[in-house]
Scaffold this motif. Structure first.
Motif, short mmCIF file in Angstrom:
data_model
loop_
_atom_site.label_atom_id
_atom_site.label_comp_id
_atom_site.label_asym_id
_atom_site.label_seq_id
_atom_site.Cartn_x
_atom_site.Cartn_y
_atom_site.Cartn_z
N ASP A 14 62.21 25.71 -39.65
CA ASP A 14 61.60 24.97 -40.75
C ASP A 14 60.96 23.70 -40.20
N ILE A 15 59.72 23.84 -39.73
CA ILE A 15 59.00 22.73 -39.10
C ILE A 15 57.64 22.59 -39.78
N ARG A 16 57.30 21.36 -40.12
CA ARG A 16 55.97 21.06 -40.65
C ARG A 16 55.21 20.29 -39.59
N VAL A 38 59.65 17.39 -39.01
CA VAL A 38 58.22 17.10 -39.05
C VAL A 38 57.81 16.78 -37.62
N VAL A 39 56.87 17.55 -37.09
CA VAL A 39 56.33 17.31 -35.76
C VAL A 39 54.92 16.77 -35.94
N GLU A 40 54.73 15.57 -35.41
CA GLU A 40 53.45 14.87 -35.54
C GLU A 40 52.76 14.83 -34.18
N ILE A 41 51.49 15.17 -34.17
CA ILE A 41 50.70 15.20 -32.94
C ILE A 41 49.53 14.23 -33.09
N SER A 42 49.25 13.47 -32.04
CA SER A 42 48.12 12.55 -32.06
C SER A 42 46.80 13.32 -32.12
N SER A 43 45.89 12.85 -32.96
CA SER A 43 44.59 13.50 -33.07
C SER A 43 43.81 13.45 -31.76
N ALA A 44 44.15 12.51 -30.88
CA ALA A 44 43.47 12.42 -29.59
C ALA A 44 43.66 13.70 -28.77
N LEU A 45 44.78 14.39 -28.96
CA LEU A 45 45.04 15.63 -28.22
C LEU A 45 44.12 16.76 -28.64
N GLU A 63 58.01 18.23 -28.30
CA GLU A 63 58.47 17.96 -29.65
C GLU A 63 59.27 19.13 -30.22
N LEU A 64 58.87 20.36 -29.93
CA LEU A 64 59.63 21.52 -30.41
C LEU A 64 61.04 21.53 -29.83
#
Length: 154
Positions: A14-16, A38-45, A63-64
């Motif tokens: 259960d990951i968003r 909640v896994v947040e990724i920088s838009s720069a990636l 992060e996972l």
């Protein structure tokens, strides 16, 4: 996720996933909310100039792995899993990376607005935001040598 499945590493189901366009110093973040994550990724990636394997995939794996049982810190089981993934797929998942190690083109790396320098050893502490250190560097000591700090820019 399929790569973790092949290694038998059990991560949360259960990951968003979200993209953060405001994050300037971190590439990713994992937060637990109740029984989900909640896994947040920088838009720069997501920039086309960023190598997918060293940037996005490495950060997503990092992060996972935090969603695995007992893996919110960068020690113990998290470290063991990171080493397994690195060995199997050639990633460089690590606890943190220096500015120089980040997989971003120079123009995507934010420039520091403030610079704190050690009077003794010359160590530099760039800062994006105003903070207690930026306001009052004389109240702090260098983490490398214990010397006095001063603000040199701006």
């Amino acid at each position: 996720m399929a790569e973790l499945d092949r290694l038998g590493i059990k991560y949360a189901r259960d990951i968003r996933f979200t993209v953060n366009s405001r994050a300037v110093t971190r590439l990713g973040q994992c937060r637990k909310k109740g029984d989900s994550y909640v896994v947040e990724i920088s838009s720069a990636l997501l920039d086309e100039r960023v190598d997918v394997k060293t940037g996005l995939k490495c950060t997503l794996h990092h992060e996972l792995l935090h969603t695995c049982c007992g893996c919110m810190k960068h020690t113990g089981r998290w470290k063991v899993y990171a080493d397994r993934v690195n060995a199997a797929y050639g990633y460089r998942i690590q606890r943190a990376s220096t500015r120089e190690e980040r997989p971003l083109p120079e123009d995507l790396v934010p420039k520091a607005k403030y610079l704190i320098v050690c009077d003794t050893c010359g160590a530099q502490y760039p800062r994006q935001k105003i903070s207690a250190l930026v306001r009052n560097p004389e109240h702090y000591r260098c983490g490398k040598c214990g010397g006095k700090l001063k603000r040199v820019a701006p």
